[in-house]
Write an enzyme that holds these catalytic residues in place. Structure first.
Site, mmCIF file in Angstrom:
data_model
loop_
_atom_site.group_PDB
_atom_site.id
_atom_site.type_symbol
_atom_site.label_atom_id
_atom_site.label_comp_id
_atom_site.label_asym_id
_atom_site.label_seq_id
_atom_site.Cartn_x
_atom_site.Cartn_y
_atom_site.Cartn_z
ATOM 1 C CD GLN A 31 -8.443 9.889 7.129
ATOM 2 O OE1 GLN A 31 -8.791 9.203 6.168
ATOM 3 N NE2 GLN A 31 -9.043 9.807 8.299
ATOM 4 C CG HIS A 58 -5.614 5.779 6.613
ATOM 5 N ND1 HIS A 58 -6.110 5.802 5.339
ATOM 6 C CD2 HIS A 58 -5.980 4.580 7.111
ATOM 7 C CE1 HIS A 58 -6.764 4.661 5.088
ATOM 8 N NE2 HIS A 58 -6.700 3.909 6.144
ATOM 9 C CG PHE A 108 -10.263 4.496 11.508
ATOM 10 C CD1 PHE A 108 -9.811 3.798 10.397
ATOM 11 C CD2 PHE A 108 -9.835 5.819 11.681
ATOM 12 C CE1 PHE A 108 -8.944 4.390 9.484
ATOM 13 C CE2 PHE A 108 -8.977 6.415 10.763
ATOM 14 C CZ PHE A 108 -8.521 5.698 9.674
ATOM 15 C CG HIS A 111 -9.612 -1.670 9.283
ATOM 16 N ND1 HIS A 111 -10.102 -2.676 8.489
ATOM 17 C CD2 HIS A 111 -8.717 -0.989 8.523
ATOM 18 C CE1 HIS A 111 -9.520 -2.602 7.296
ATOM 19 N NE2 HIS A 111 -8.694 -1.586 7.285
ATOM 20 C CD GLU A 112 -5.799 1.702 9.455
ATOM 21 O OE1 GLU A 112 -4.603 1.611 9.145
ATOM 22 O OE2 GLU A 112 -6.717 1.623 8.611
ATOM 23 C CE LYS A 115 -5.463 -3.840 4.658
ATOM 24 N NZ LYS A 115 -6.407 -3.155 3.740
ATOM 25 C CG HIS A 116 -2.091 -1.787 8.149
ATOM 26 N ND1 HIS A 116 -1.562 -2.125 6.923
ATOM 27 C CD2 HIS A 116 -3.286 -1.200 7.883
ATOM 28 C CE1 HIS A 116 -2.398 -1.750 5.961
ATOM 29 N NE2 HIS A 116 -3.455 -1.191 6.521
HETATM 30 P P1 5GP Z 1 -6.736 1.443 -1.508
HETATM 31 O O1 5GP Z 1 -7.078 0.240 -2.294
HETATM 32 O O2 5GP Z 1 -7.910 2.260 -1.058
HETATM 33 O O3 5GP Z 1 -5.564 2.232 -1.983
HETATM 34 O O4 5GP Z 1 -6.179 0.845 -0.141
HETATM 35 C C1 5GP Z 1 -6.980 0.124 0.705
HETATM 36 C C2 5GP Z 1 -6.182 -0.268 1.920
HETATM 37 O O5 5GP Z 1 -5.164 -1.210 1.560
HETATM 38 C C3 5GP Z 1 -5.413 0.861 2.595
HETATM 39 O O6 5GP Z 1 -6.177 1.652 3.437
HETATM 40 C C4 5GP Z 1 -4.377 0.069 3.326
HETATM 41 O O7 5GP Z 1 -4.926 -0.526 4.464
HETATM 42 C C5 5GP Z 1 -4.006 -0.970 2.317
HETATM 43 N N1 5GP Z 1 -2.942 -0.528 1.410
HETATM 44 C C6 5GP Z 1 -3.073 0.018 0.173
HETATM 45 N N2 5GP Z 1 -1.884 0.246 -0.397
HETATM 46 C C7 5GP Z 1 -0.958 -0.152 0.506
HETATM 47 C C8 5GP Z 1 0.467 -0.168 0.496
HETATM 48 O O8 5GP Z 1 1.142 0.223 -0.467
HETATM 49 N N3 5GP Z 1 1.063 -0.643 1.600
HETATM 50 C C9 5GP Z 1 0.372 -1.082 2.678
HETATM 51 N N4 5GP Z 1 1.060 -1.533 3.713
HETATM 52 N N5 5GP Z 1 -0.963 -1.090 2.714
HETATM 53 C C10 5GP Z 1 -1.621 -0.632 1.649
HETATM 54 P P1 5GP Z 2 -7.720 0.568 4.986
HETATM 55 O O1 5GP Z 2 -8.143 1.400 3.867
HETATM 56 O O2 5GP Z 2 -6.805 1.131 6.031
HETATM 57 O O3 5GP Z 2 -7.655 -0.897 4.804
HETATM 58 O O4 5GP Z 2 -9.106 0.567 5.698
HETATM 59 C C1 5GP Z 2 -9.795 1.680 6.064
HETATM 60 C C2 5GP Z 2 -11.019 1.088 6.731
HETATM 61 O O5 5GP Z 2 -11.317 1.852 7.855
HETATM 62 C C3 5GP Z 2 -12.217 1.091 5.826
HETATM 63 O O6 5GP Z 2 -12.991 -0.033 6.114
HETATM 64 C C4 5GP Z 2 -12.949 2.338 6.258
HETATM 65 O O7 5GP Z 2 -14.341 2.236 6.127
HETATM 66 C C5 5GP Z 2 -12.568 2.445 7.721
HETATM 67 N N1 5GP Z 2 -12.456 3.816 8.156
HETATM 68 C C6 5GP Z 2 -13.042 4.293 9.261
HETATM 69 N N2 5GP Z 2 -12.751 5.596 9.411
HETATM 70 C C7 5GP Z 2 -11.946 5.943 8.381
HETATM 71 C C8 5GP Z 2 -11.328 7.160 8.010
HETATM 72 O O8 5GP Z 2 -11.445 8.208 8.653
HETATM 73 N N3 5GP Z 2 -10.560 7.129 6.896
HETATM 74 C C9 5GP Z 2 -10.392 6.005 6.156
HETATM 75 N N4 5GP Z 2 -9.620 6.076 5.073
HETATM 76 N N5 5GP Z 2 -10.965 4.832 6.480
HETATM 77 C C10 5GP Z 2 -11.747 4.810 7.594
#
Ligand code: 5GP
Ligand code: 5GP
Length: 221
Positions: A31, A58, A108, A111-112, A115-116
């Site tokens: 990011q 990210h 953060f 969470h990563e 989730k992943h």
């Molecule tokens: P957003 O809805 O903001 O695009 O994505 C929210 C979160 O869903 C991302 O930060 C990530 O954790 C997950 N995510 C969104 N799109 C994808 C994708 O194409 N592949 C994977 N593995 N995770 C995703």
């Molecule tokens: P994803 O979008 O990977 O599922 O989730 C991102 C989560 O991590 C959200 O809940 C967001 O509030 C938190 N977060 C904490 N720090 C960051 C950051 O620097 N960037 C993003 N994209 N998400 C962050």
């Protein structure tokens, strides 16, 4: 009799394991802090200080070739800070959190991981180390600078950004945009693809959906 039970057991385990479909590749997502901050949600610098003016990690996200992805694969393995203590300084500089309120990054990263990371078939230490090492392999800012693209608040064509990264890094990225407070499309995240072993960059089997404008801003941070 015993052997019939063991054959049945092996068959049962085979059927169960084939339900847990493995993933196909990873998205390695970075990011641009300037774009995270220059948006309606705004940002908060981590408690450890303002991050460098560089792309930050990210996450490393397991994905399927059809575009779907597994998540939260193992609730029995929550984030454990003690397993990454040796990596913390690198995580603070290369994987900084920008969410509000200010934090030290643990939320953060957990969470990563949860989730992943739990879907990656890597242990926690390897998941974070491998992701940090990928960041070292890929210098987005340098690839863009070589193409004359700098985070100076100007706008660039989406094509020139993609071409610059393809030229400097070797692979075509997916560019995700967000919008600044005045509604301009700006460069938010760069996705590259990595093979299942998490060691080699590959061309992406599928790109996420979403669109940027044809001209996108690269804000100062
Ligand atoms: P957003 O809805 O903001 O695009 O994505 C929210 C979160 O869903 C991302 O930060 C990530 O954790 C997950 N995510 C969104 N799109 C994808 C994708 O194409 N592949 C994977 N593995 N995770 C995703
Ligand atoms: P994803 O979008 O990977 O599922 O989730 C991102 C989560 O991590 C959200 O809940 C967001 O509030 C938190 N977060 C904490 N720090 C960051 C950051 O620097 N960037 C993003 N994209 N998400 C962050």
């Amino acid at each position: 009799m015993k052997s019939i039970y063991s054959i049945l057991l092996v068959q049962f385990l085979f059927v169960v394991s084939s339900f847990a479909k493995d993933f196909d590749f990873f998205y390695f997502v970075q990011q641009w802090p300037g774009s995270y901050c220059d948006s309606k949600q705004s940002c908060c610098y981590p408690s450890t200080g303002k991050p460098e003016a560089d792309f930050g990690i990210h996450g490393l996200w397991p994905n399927y070739n059809d575009g779907s992805y597994p998540s939260q694969c193992d609730p029995t393995r929550p984030f454990d800070q003690s397993q990454v203590s040796e990596l913390l300084r690198r995580m603070q500089t290369e994987w900084p959190t920008l969410a509000c309120p200010s934090g030290d990054g643990m939320k953060f990263w957990s969470h990563e991981w949860e989730k992943h990371g739990t879907c990656s078939s890597l242990d926690q230490h390897s998941y974070f180390q491998i992701t940090l090492d990928l960041k070292n392999q890929v210098n987005l800012l340098q690839a863009l600078a070589t193409a004359g693209i700098e985070p100076n608040g100007q706008s660039y064509s989406l094509k020139s950004i993609k071409d610059g990264i393809k030229e400097g890094v070797g692979y075509t990225p997916y560019v995700e945009c967000n919008v600044d407070t005045s509604g301009n499309s700006q460069l938010y995240q760069i996705y590259l693809c990595v093979d299942r072993s998490a060691s080699t960059l590959i061309e992406c089997p599928i790109f996420p959906h979403g669109k940027c404008g044809s001209e996108i801003e690269f804000p100062i941070f």
